[in-house]
Every structure is written in C-alpha cells, then in structure tokens.
Design a protein around this motif. Structure first.
Motif, PDB file in Angstrom:
ATOM      1  N   ALA A  12     -61.142 -91.381  57.247  1.00  0.00           N
ATOM      2  CA  ALA A  12     -62.589 -91.493  57.439  1.00  0.00           C
ATOM      3  C   ALA A  12     -63.128 -90.309  58.238  1.00  0.00           C
ATOM      4  N   ALA A  13     -62.441 -89.949  59.316  1.00  0.00           N
ATOM      5  CA  ALA A  13     -62.891 -88.826  60.142  1.00  0.00           C
ATOM      6  C   ALA A  13     -62.819 -87.517  59.368  1.00  0.00           C
ATOM      7  N   SER A  14     -61.743 -87.347  58.592  1.00  0.00           N
ATOM      8  CA  SER A  14     -61.588 -86.132  57.801  1.00  0.00           C
ATOM      9  C   SER A  14     -62.699 -86.004  56.765  1.00  0.00           C
ATOM     10  N   LEU A  20     -70.162 -83.340  56.708  1.00  0.00           N
ATOM     11  CA  LEU A  20     -71.031 -82.586  57.617  1.00  0.00           C
ATOM     12  C   LEU A  20     -71.048 -81.107  57.255  1.00  0.00           C
ATOM     13  N   ALA A  21     -69.865 -80.567  56.977  1.00  0.00           N
ATOM     14  CA  ALA A  21     -69.761 -79.157  56.617  1.00  0.00           C
ATOM     15  C   ALA A  21     -70.494 -78.858  55.312  1.00  0.00           C
ATOM     16  N   VAL A  27     -72.564 -91.514  57.881  1.00  0.00           N
ATOM     17  CA  VAL A  27     -72.461 -92.623  58.820  1.00  0.00           C
ATOM     18  C   VAL A  27     -71.044 -93.169  58.664  1.00  0.00           C
ATOM     19  N   THR A  28     -70.251 -93.075  59.717  1.00  0.00           N
ATOM     20  CA  THR A  28     -68.833 -93.450  59.634  1.00  0.00           C
ATOM     21  C   THR A  28     -68.625 -94.854  60.177  1.00  0.00           C
ATOM     22  N   SER A  29     -68.098 -95.729  59.333  1.00  0.00           N
ATOM     23  CA  SER A  29     -67.896 -97.125  59.717  1.00  0.00           C
ATOM     24  C   SER A  29     -66.648 -97.667  59.023  1.00  0.00           C
ATOM     25  N   PRO A  30     -65.452 -97.291  59.495  1.00  0.00           N
ATOM     26  CA  PRO A  30     -64.215 -97.728  58.828  1.00  0.00           C
ATOM     27  C   PRO A  30     -64.122 -99.257  58.754  1.00  0.00           C
ATOM     28  N   LEU A  31     -63.821 -99.752  57.569  1.00  0.00           N
ATOM     29  CA  LEU A  31     -63.719-101.193  57.353  1.00  0.00           C
ATOM     30  C   LEU A  31     -62.291-101.646  57.077  1.00  0.00           C
ATOM     31  N   LEU A  32     -61.349-100.725  57.225  1.00  0.00           N
ATOM     32  CA  LEU A  32     -59.983-101.023  56.812  1.00  0.00           C
ATOM     33  C   LEU A  32     -58.993-100.289  57.702  1.00  0.00           C
ATOM     34  N   SER A  33     -57.894-100.946  58.004  1.00  0.00           N
ATOM     35  CA  SER A  33     -56.777-100.292  58.684  1.00  0.00           C
ATOM     36  C   SER A  33     -55.480-100.773  58.038  1.00  0.00           C
ATOM     37  N   GLN A 236     -62.547 -83.392  48.436  1.00  0.00           N
ATOM     38  CA  GLN A 236     -63.208 -82.445  47.543  1.00  0.00           C
ATOM     39  C   GLN A 236     -63.851 -83.160  46.352  1.00  0.00           C
ATOM     40  N   ALA A 237     -63.125 -84.101  45.742  1.00  0.00           N
ATOM     41  CA  ALA A 237     -63.658 -84.805  44.575  1.00  0.00           C
ATOM     42  C   ALA A 237     -64.854 -85.678  44.950  1.00  0.00           C
TER      43      ALA A 237
END
Length: 252
Positions: A12-14, A20-21, A27-33, A236-237
């Motif tokens: 998610a962070a990646s 952003l680049a 808006v980052t909101s991870p729903l899974l681990s 990228q995709a």
C-alpha cells in the motif's frame, strides 16, 4: 485524481508513493494484512519429496515470501524442480529468493495456469500449490484429472480489517475519493461489505481499477458501473490504467 488504496502493507505504501509521483492524491487505507498459515510446518517435507519432474505453483507474492521465511527458519531450501508463478510480481518474488527460470502464464487466472503446455500431461508427477486460506479451487481438480498427485499447502492467511465504528467510508467520502484501486476479489467483496446502505450508491459509482478480467467481472456483478482492467497488479499497471482514464476524462 484521488484514488483509494486498500491493499496490504508494505504494498500500500509503495503504491501510494508511486501515485504521488505520478501526480495523484492517494488516500491510503489498508484493509488487509497477512499472517502465517496453518500448514507451514509441513512445507519442508512436501518440498523435499519433489523431483526434477515435479512442480511448485505459487499463487501470490505472499505465498513465496512466507514459504521462503519458513524454509530458512527450518534449515531447508527450495528444491530443484519446476516452478510456476501466478503473475509477474510472484515470478519476481521467486527470483528475489533465488529461484530462477520460473514460468509465468500470460493469463493470471487459474485458467492461465492449467493452460500451460507443461501441465497437460502429468501422469506420475507431483504438484505442490502454495496458497493462502481458500481460493484457486480449479487448479487441483484439473491437474489431478491429468494424472498429477496434488497437495495444497496453506502458507498464509488473510486478515480483513473491520470497521466497528462505521467511519471508514465516511472518511473516504470526506476526502473526495473519486476512484478505488482493488487488487483482489477478496478485497472487492470486503469493501462492499463495509459500506452501509446509505453509502452503497456512492461506493458503486467510484471509478474502479482492478487487476484482472475475473475481478472486473465480479465488480460488475456487484453493481460497479465504471471498471477498468489494468491487466496486472503491479504499481506500473495500476497507475497506467488510472492515468489513461484521467487523460480520457480531460479529452471528454
């Protein structure tokens, strides 16, 4: 655009940094681990019994990472056999842990795996499928019909994050999310379950970026009306699909 990123960390962070680049406002909101699966202990024995005529199939990056960590902790290594990865990212994960020459079908669905020429005649061969809890039910029965002895091994488990206070969707609305990037069918169904009835129409009207035909079909069945198949789950995709829509919107 303001895309919602819900995939697990660290992906998610990646993805958010890459967005952003590219000029988006994610808006980052991870729903899974992911956590260790229930069958990791039996993995070394399963792999130790494989020969050069056999196969290991990994269905995700997580399957490779968790399996590699377990093998190292137990003093084992990847055997000399054939390897197949579901998707380019999983193929790269194999390469990163020192497994070369991995076959990656163009079609990341189960249908793509079972269509590989090497898997058409399997009499006397063994196949170990590294997966999470559930999923990929088509592969094993098909390969067994072709003569293979197949073992599933649950390498990891998915843990979907709950929203007991019912504030997540409201937060996404307040941040003007206009698109959602979904990387699996499980995440797709989970995000729909999180939306209260009052927010369902808003959610279904968002532009949806998905990684495959299968997830696109599931999304349309659930009621999403604007779905783009990125044909892959790489950063990228996914970004290319979002950028293409952004350019089209400007032209319109």
């Amino acid at each position: 655009m303001t895309p919602l990123v819900v995939r697990a960390e660290p992906q998610a962070a990646s993805l958010s940094q890459a967005l952003l680049a590219a000029g988006h406002q994610p808006v980052t909101s991870p729903l899974l681990s992911f956590v260790e699966g229930t069958e990791l202990d039996r993995l070394p024995a399963l792999l130790a019994g494989l020969s050069a005529r056999d196969y290991v199939i990994a269905v995700s990056v997580q399957a490779v990472h968790f399996a590699d960590n377990a093998l190292k902790q137990q003093g084992s290594s990847w055997p000399d056999t054939h390897y197949i990865a579901v998707g380019d990212a999983t193929g790269k994960a194999f390469a990163d842990v020192g497994v070369p020459g991995v076959a990656v079908p163009e079609d990341p669905r189960s249908e793509g795996i079972i269509s590989l020429p090497a898997l058409q005649q399997l009499a006397g061969s063994r196949v170990v499928i590294l997966r999470g809890n559930g999923g990929r039910h088509l592969i094993a029965p098909t390969l067994m019909q072709r003569g293979a002895l197949v073992d599933y091994c649950e390498i990891y488990r998915r843990c979907y994050h709950k929203d007991s206070r019912g504030t997540l969707v409201k937060s996404w609305q307040s941040q003007n999310v206009d698109s959602i990037i979904i990387t699996s069918g499980g995440l797709l169904h989970h995000i729909v379950q999180l939306a209260a009835a009052s927010a369902r129409d808003w959610l279904l009207s968002r532009l949806l970026i998905v990684p495959s035909i299968r997830v696109a079909q599931e999304a349309r069945k659930l009621g999403f009306t604007r779905v783009i198949n990125a044909e892959g789950a790489s950063n990228q995709a996914l970004i290319a699909a979002l950028d293409e829509r952004k350019r089209n919107d400007r032209q319109d």
